[in-house]
Design a protein around this motif. Structure first.
Motif, mmCIF file in Angstrom:
data_model
loop_
_atom_site.group_PDB
_atom_site.id
_atom_site.type_symbol
_atom_site.label_atom_id
_atom_site.label_comp_id
_atom_site.label_asym_id
_atom_site.label_seq_id
_atom_site.Cartn_x
_atom_site.Cartn_y
_atom_site.Cartn_z
ATOM 1 N N THR A 76 -17.016 13.488 -14.114
ATOM 2 C CA THR A 76 -16.055 13.425 -15.213
ATOM 3 C C THR A 76 -15.685 11.955 -15.416
ATOM 4 O O THR A 76 -15.987 11.100 -14.579
ATOM 5 C CB THR A 76 -14.793 14.227 -14.889
ATOM 6 O OG1 THR A 76 -14.130 13.615 -13.756
ATOM 7 C CG2 THR A 76 -15.135 15.672 -14.563
ATOM 8 N N ASP A 77 -15.014 11.675 -16.520
ATOM 9 C CA ASP A 77 -14.586 10.300 -16.768
ATOM 10 C C ASP A 77 -13.662 9.803 -15.667
ATOM 11 O O ASP A 77 -13.762 8.656 -15.224
ATOM 12 C CB ASP A 77 -13.868 10.197 -18.127
ATOM 13 C CG ASP A 77 -14.829 10.339 -19.293
ATOM 14 O OD1 ASP A 77 -16.053 10.372 -19.058
ATOM 15 O OD2 ASP A 77 -14.341 10.412 -20.445
ATOM 16 N N GLU A 78 -12.762 10.671 -15.219
ATOM 17 C CA GLU A 78 -11.823 10.287 -14.167
ATOM 18 C C GLU A 78 -12.566 9.968 -12.871
ATOM 19 O O GLU A 78 -12.241 8.996 -12.177
ATOM 20 C CB GLU A 78 -10.799 11.404 -13.930
ATOM 21 C CG GLU A 78 -9.827 11.642 -15.085
ATOM 22 C CD GLU A 78 -10.482 12.362 -16.265
ATOM 23 O OE1 GLU A 78 -11.574 12.960 -16.079
ATOM 24 O OE2 GLU A 78 -9.904 12.322 -17.363
ATOM 25 N N GLU A 79 -13.566 10.770 -12.553
ATOM 26 C CA GLU A 79 -14.335 10.531 -11.333
ATOM 27 C C GLU A 79 -15.145 9.250 -11.450
ATOM 28 O O GLU A 79 -15.277 8.488 -10.475
ATOM 29 C CB GLU A 79 -15.262 11.723 -11.066
ATOM 30 C CG GLU A 79 -14.523 12.999 -10.656
ATOM 31 C CD GLU A 79 -15.443 14.218 -10.617
ATOM 32 O OE1 GLU A 79 -15.091 15.193 -9.921
ATOM 33 O OE2 GLU A 79 -16.509 14.196 -11.286
ATOM 34 N N LEU A 80 -15.683 8.983 -12.650
ATOM 35 C CA LEU A 80 -16.461 7.761 -12.849
ATOM 36 C C LEU A 80 -15.579 6.531 -12.665
ATOM 37 O O LEU A 80 -15.971 5.580 -11.974
ATOM 38 C CB LEU A 80 -17.085 7.755 -14.249
ATOM 39 C CG LEU A 80 -17.876 6.494 -14.636
ATOM 40 C CD1 LEU A 80 -19.060 6.295 -13.691
ATOM 41 C CD2 LEU A 80 -18.356 6.587 -16.080
ATOM 42 N N VAL A 81 -14.398 6.555 -13.260
ATOM 43 C CA VAL A 81 -13.490 5.415 -13.128
ATOM 44 C C VAL A 81 -13.092 5.224 -11.667
ATOM 45 O O VAL A 81 -13.049 4.092 -11.164
ATOM 46 C CB VAL A 81 -12.242 5.616 -14.008
ATOM 47 C CG1 VAL A 81 -11.183 4.564 -13.680
ATOM 48 C CG2 VAL A 81 -12.612 5.559 -15.482
ATOM 49 N N LYS A 82 -12.811 6.316 -10.979
ATOM 50 C CA LYS A 82 -12.441 6.232 -9.566
ATOM 51 C C LYS A 82 -13.575 5.631 -8.745
ATOM 52 O O LYS A 82 -13.348 4.758 -7.880
ATOM 53 C CB LYS A 82 -12.093 7.626 -9.042
ATOM 54 C CG LYS A 82 -11.644 7.643 -7.585
ATOM 55 C CD LYS A 82 -11.289 9.061 -7.139
ATOM 56 C CE LYS A 82 -10.870 9.093 -5.681
ATOM 57 N NZ LYS A 82 -10.521 10.471 -5.237
ATOM 58 N N ASP A 83 -14.806 6.064 -9.013
ATOM 59 C CA ASP A 83 -15.960 5.526 -8.286
ATOM 60 C C ASP A 83 -16.175 4.052 -8.606
ATOM 61 O O ASP A 83 -16.537 3.248 -7.726
ATOM 62 C CB ASP A 83 -17.223 6.316 -8.638
ATOM 63 C CG ASP A 83 -17.205 7.732 -8.067
ATOM 64 O OD1 ASP A 83 -16.392 7.983 -7.151
ATOM 65 O OD2 ASP A 83 -17.986 8.580 -8.540
#
Length: 555
Positions: free
Chosen positions: A403-410
């Protein structure tokens, strides 16, 4: 009622003794020297209200174009009242000194806005440069960041705000700054649990260490009374942001070329090199900005990508969406904005290809994202040619099911280890969380960093400029030399310990960061040619664009 047109769109208040015209805000053009338009509107409105002759008819107002609803509500509220206007009472400060301090801060803020994009001479004199290991470096210096409390901060504790909003340092460092008084509210010391109020002025004095950039020279492509065109090398942001201030295009041009108050017309990513245009007058800046916005300007870039790019002209029309403005990351998405880029292979050396890129629109990171989507990312793009986008590195829009949130976190997690993301925050934020290091003693400049992750944090995805060459190289080039008339000393050709200040409370004074490697400061993407109605500019191609170039040449 007759409507008078003056310029673009205006609004008139009838029933006044003297008809007058209120100018509309200039929006994007405000940054080009007309920042006081909104203030003029307010003054004109107030004067007109007080000068009105009493009338039996209700006070009315006709509005045109896109009027700020807050202003509309304000005028409507007084329209049917007595002409004696009672303005709302301002929040009273605790004492006269605080009132004067707040007034001074606001006047300084207005003065700074009015002088944009230039800076006062005392700002340029804060510190100086030196060259070392092929890098332009800045001697550490003290600097005070100031800002007024944002609406979302009101009633929050000051320590919580800084820990959440400005992650350049750990909360413990901000707590120390509050307790020692280097972080103040309205020029006064406050406890760590102080709750912020509307109009509170925050000031944070820091011992600032800037990120080094390349020592390559800025090349003047063209200059006249209206415009300056330069060939920008990779690694230097255009204007102060994040961890960059003196190591920026506008500061270097001002201090070493005496080119001040330049107007930014367009942008390039920090790691991108090539043509960069500045207006020297508001009129010229607005003209070129309008041409770019209307797509009257043709832009050609060159880049080197992985693999053998297909023959012929390849067009990519995939829409691009900004995943996070805060960290500056985009991706191809059906929810994105329409954009189009054409690509054509220039050469292939057996492993990589040089590509001619023509962006027909101007979306953020457009060329880089479209090449990633096509499966031919720029070979040394630290962001879009990375496994953080999944096993396929984003090819075909596949980001590994995140997800976008997971991508930003990574992305943030990887950044903490590799330090290549950029952040442009507005109050002294110096990037994302710094990697942890063991403290070492001050003094010995040759002490190496104590951690393999102690690399320089590179914090901005904006335009960059080329610093001047050292003395031996300047004689071999045709670039504009450092003029003594600028009033600033040329960069030192070697580190001068006597010019270095050390602060016992400064986190970065206790850490020796490794210098970035040359490949950390460059990406193989270059703005080659720009042409518009009646004008055209072009730079020389970088060496990596040569057909016979190979990766071994830079190892």
């Amino acid at each position: 009622m007759n409507i008078t047109k003056f310029g673009t769109f205006y609004r008139m208040l009838p029933n006044f003794q003297h008809h007058f015209i209120l100018k509309m805000p200039r929006h994007a053009q405000t940054q080009h020297g007309d920042a006081t338009v909104d203030e003029e509107n307010i003054v004109l409105l107030k004067n007109a209200i007080y000068q009105t002759v009493p009338s039996t008819e209700p006070l009315t107002c006709t509005w045109f174009y896109n009027v700020d609803p807050n202003v509309r509500n304000y005028v409507t509220a007084i329209a049917n009242q007595d002409l004696k206007v009672v303005l709302p009472e301002k929040r009273k400060a605790d004492n006269t000194e605080q009132v004067e301090a707040l007034k001074k801060a606001r006047l300084e803020t207005k003065a700074l806005k009015a002088k944009r994009p230039g800076f006062s001479d005392d700002r340029y004199d804060e510190t100086s440069y030196y060259f070392e290991n092929g890098l332009r470096k800045v001697y550490p210096y003290y600097f005070t960041f100031t800002t007024f409390t944002k609406g979302r901060w009101v009633d929050d504790k000051i320590l919580d705000v800084f820990s959440r909003e400005f992650r350049a340092h750990p909360p413990e460092e901000y707590k120390r700054s509050i307790l020692t008084g280097s972080l103040k509210v309205n020029y006064e010391c406050v406890p760590v649990d102080y709750k912020l109020k509307h109009n509170d002025l925050l000031s944070n004095t820091v011992h600032r260490h800037e990120v080094p950039v390349t020592d390559q020279a800025i090349t003047i492509v063209h200059m006249d009374e209206d415009i300056v065109v330069i060939n920008k090398p990779a690694s230097i942001p255009v204007h102060p942001c994040g961890r960059y201030r003196h190591n920026t295009v506008v500061f270097i041009l001002a201090k070493e070329y005496n080119l001040k108050n330049l107007r930014t017309i367009h942008r390039l990513d920090r790691l991108t090199s090539g043509l960069l245009l500045f207006g020297r007058t508001p009129k010229k800046a607005r003209l070129l900005e309008q041409q770019i916005r209307n797509r009257d300007v043709e832009k050609e870039y060159v880049c080197r990508v992985e693999g053998n790019f297909p023959d012929g002209i390849i067009e990519c029309k995939e829409p691009i969406e900004v995943v996070s403005y805060k960290i500056g990351v985009c991706k191809v998405s059906p929810k994105g904005k329409d954009c189009s880029t054409t690509f054509e292979k220039i050469s292939y050396n057996g492993t990589t290809s040089v590509i001619l890129c023509k962006p027909l629109t101007g979306r953020m990171h457009q060329i880089r994202v479209h090449l990633q989507y096509l499966g031919y990312p720029i070979i040394n793009d630290p962001l879009y040619n990375h496994e953080v986008f999944g096993p396929l590195k984003g090819r075909g829009g596949d980001i590994g099911g995140r997800t976008d949130e997971e991508l930003v976190k990574d992305l943030i997690h990887v950044h903490n280890a590799e330090n290549w993301l950029g952040v442009d925050e507005d109050f002294g934020s110096e990037g994302l969380i710094l990697p942890k290091h063991d403290h070492i003693e001050n003094g010995d400049k040759d002490v190496e960093a104590v951690s393999e992750t102690s690399t320089i944090v590179n914090d901005d995805l904006n335009k960059i400029d080329k610093p001047l060459l050292v003395e031996e190289e300047k004689e071999q080039t045709n670039t504009v030399s450092v003029g003594t008339q600028t009033g600033h000393d040329p960069p030192d050709t070697a580190y001068n310990k006597e010019k270095t200040t050390v602060d016992e409370h400064c986190y970065e004074c206790k850490v020796r960061f490794k210098d970035p490697k040359p490949n950390d400061l460059i990406m193989y993407l270059h703005a080659w040619k720009y042409r518009g109605p009646g004008w055209a500019y072009e730079t020389e191609l970088p060496n990596w664009a040569d057909k016979a170039w190979s990766e071994t040449a830079v190892e």
